[in-house]
Design a protein around this motif. Sequence first.
Motif, PDB file in Angstrom:
ATOM      1  N   PHE A 100      24.722   5.545 -22.708  1.00 14.24           N
ATOM      2  CA  PHE A 100      24.884   6.611 -23.555  1.00 14.24           C
ATOM      3  C   PHE A 100      26.057   7.645 -22.630  1.00 14.24           C
ATOM      4  O   PHE A 100      26.490   7.378 -21.534  1.00 14.24           O
ATOM      5  CB  PHE A 100      23.599   7.342 -23.718  1.00 14.24           C
ATOM      6  CG  PHE A 100      23.047   8.305 -22.368  1.00 14.24           C
ATOM      7  CD1 PHE A 100      23.862   9.422 -21.697  1.00 14.24           C
ATOM      8  CD2 PHE A 100      22.065   7.366 -21.604  1.00 14.24           C
ATOM      9  CE1 PHE A 100      23.306   9.682 -20.515  1.00 14.24           C
ATOM     10  CE2 PHE A 100      21.428   8.011 -20.573  1.00 14.24           C
ATOM     11  CZ  PHE A 100      22.025   9.051 -20.087  1.00 14.24           C
TER      12      PHE A 100
ATOM     13  N   GLN B 266      24.927   7.651 -28.461  1.00 13.27           N
ATOM     14  CA  GLN B 266      24.114   6.299 -28.163  1.00 13.27           C
ATOM     15  C   GLN B 266      23.925   5.384 -29.226  1.00 13.27           C
ATOM     16  O   GLN B 266      23.789   5.822 -30.264  1.00 13.27           O
ATOM     17  CB  GLN B 266      22.824   6.609 -27.408  1.00 13.27           C
ATOM     18  CG  GLN B 266      21.999   5.455 -26.839  1.00 13.27           C
ATOM     19  CD  GLN B 266      20.864   6.089 -26.191  1.00 13.27           C
ATOM     20  OE1 GLN B 266      19.749   6.510 -26.481  1.00 13.27           O
ATOM     21  NE2 GLN B 266      20.906   5.464 -24.912  1.00 13.27           N
TER      22      GLN B 266
ATOM     23  N   GLU C 108      16.821  10.641 -25.701  1.00 14.57           N
ATOM     24  CA  GLU C 108      17.849   9.768 -24.814  1.00 14.57           C
ATOM     25  C   GLU C 108      16.728   8.704 -24.579  1.00 14.57           C
ATOM     26  O   GLU C 108      15.873   8.706 -23.889  1.00 14.57           O
ATOM     27  CB  GLU C 108      18.160  10.573 -23.522  1.00 14.57           C
ATOM     28  CG  GLU C 108      19.234  11.868 -23.951  1.00 14.57           C
ATOM     29  CD  GLU C 108      19.591  12.365 -22.711  1.00 14.57           C
ATOM     30  OE1 GLU C 108      19.483  12.049 -21.499  1.00 14.57           O
ATOM     31  OE2 GLU C 108      20.370  13.462 -22.794  1.00 14.57           O
TER      32      GLU C 108
ATOM     33  N   TYR D 280      19.372   2.067 -22.232  1.00 15.77           N
ATOM     34  CA  TYR D 280      20.681   1.738 -22.897  1.00 15.77           C
ATOM     35  C   TYR D 280      22.076   2.731 -22.598  1.00 15.77           C
ATOM     36  O   TYR D 280      21.705   3.954 -22.179  1.00 15.77           O
ATOM     37  CB  TYR D 280      20.432   1.719 -24.646  1.00 15.77           C
ATOM     38  CG  TYR D 280      19.497   0.938 -24.791  1.00 15.77           C
ATOM     39  CD1 TYR D 280      19.768  -0.418 -24.951  1.00 15.77           C
ATOM     40  CD2 TYR D 280      18.178   1.375 -25.228  1.00 15.77           C
ATOM     41  CE1 TYR D 280      18.516  -1.422 -25.250  1.00 15.77           C
ATOM     42  CE2 TYR D 280      17.097   0.813 -25.535  1.00 15.77           C
ATOM     43  CZ  TYR D 280      17.277  -0.726 -25.629  1.00 15.77           C
ATOM     44  OH  TYR D 280      16.207  -1.575 -26.137  1.00 15.77           O
TER      45      TYR D 280
ATOM     46  N   SER E 131      16.374   6.613 -30.762  1.00 16.01           N
ATOM     47  CA  SER E 131      17.345   6.860 -30.077  1.00 16.01           C
ATOM     48  C   SER E 131      18.420   7.743 -30.679  1.00 16.01           C
ATOM     49  O   SER E 131      18.871   7.413 -31.898  1.00 16.01           O
ATOM     50  CB  SER E 131      17.850   5.753 -29.400  1.00 16.01           C
ATOM     51  OG  SER E 131      19.229   5.974 -28.477  1.00 16.01           O
TER      52      SER E 131
END
Length: 348
Positions: free
Chosen positions: A120, A99, A114, A118, A151
């Motif tokens: 990934f 990510q 996670e 966004y 993240s």
Amino acid sequence: MKTTFSTAGLSPADAVARFLDKGADAYCPHITNLLTRGHVLDRSAFFVEGTFAPVGESGLTTLEMNAGRLERSRKDILRGDSDIIYIVTPLRGTFSFVQHGNTVTVGPGDLYVEDTRYPFDLYFSTHAKAMGFAVPVELLTQRVGSLGRLSGAVIRQDDRIGTMLVRHLRALAAADTDQLAQNQSWRMQDVALDLAAMAFSQVTATTPTLQAHADTAHTRLVQAMLNQLHRTDASVASVAHEAAMSPRYASALMAETGTTVAQRMRDLRLERARSRLQDPAYDVNKIIDIATSCGFADASTFARRFRESEGLTPTDYRRRAQSERQAAAPQVGVMTNAAKAPNIIHGP
């Protein structure tokens, strides 16, 4: 209620369709590119099963899958918003998470984050199983502040706080969370969130704001109510925001005491109104001024609520308080009949 999904016993085509329709939503909405066997789509080899159990406002997910890849693309994100952060620990096997251009490889006992807001990629190099604690973004930011540095952050298995969090999550996964009372479920969530905040504070370089102690949370909530009593537009959402908790958690805290946020606000407003109607410092204030300063929208609403509570109108209540003060006050400069009577001494 705990839910499960599995592709076992399904035809290859149905297995992929079931995961995309049911299983992916329990883990993360709109996941595409289910690639297996060296990242070549091989539907005949696809297998996945998992569970989802609510814990407070969060959830505990397990996901078992054969070697392959899951991708959440920018197009997937446009198809549906998500405000969930996953705190993930592998239970079996190893896999990699990508990510924001960062790649981390993790194994049993490790923890990583996670951010489903966004894109990934998740690569299972072998048949693997993972457990994820699904947390609304708001609940985690209340404890650690900005999530920008979290993240892909990893806490390795030799970290003491991280180990405590993994054990706590494993215990929750093994338990029947459906049998927990609502307040117990919320407290189990808060313990997990506080442990996560402490574990990842070394990444965010911040001091975590811990909230697990129910008494402390209750005190914060009541103080937020007192701070907003003057607002006629105060709501569950506004007081919860000031108390740094979610509206659902605020409601759950009040439910533990047999009331609601709205009812407690009304009680506190009436308590403040009674105090001001009794206070001579407020004798110069009109009833409507006291009503609005306590958060009542208008005089009629205030009069109705007050009469229901005290059996008197606000005006009559004030007059009674004034009369009681006058009766209790010492009479300065006035002699009683006993004081005026001469002291007569009779002789023998």
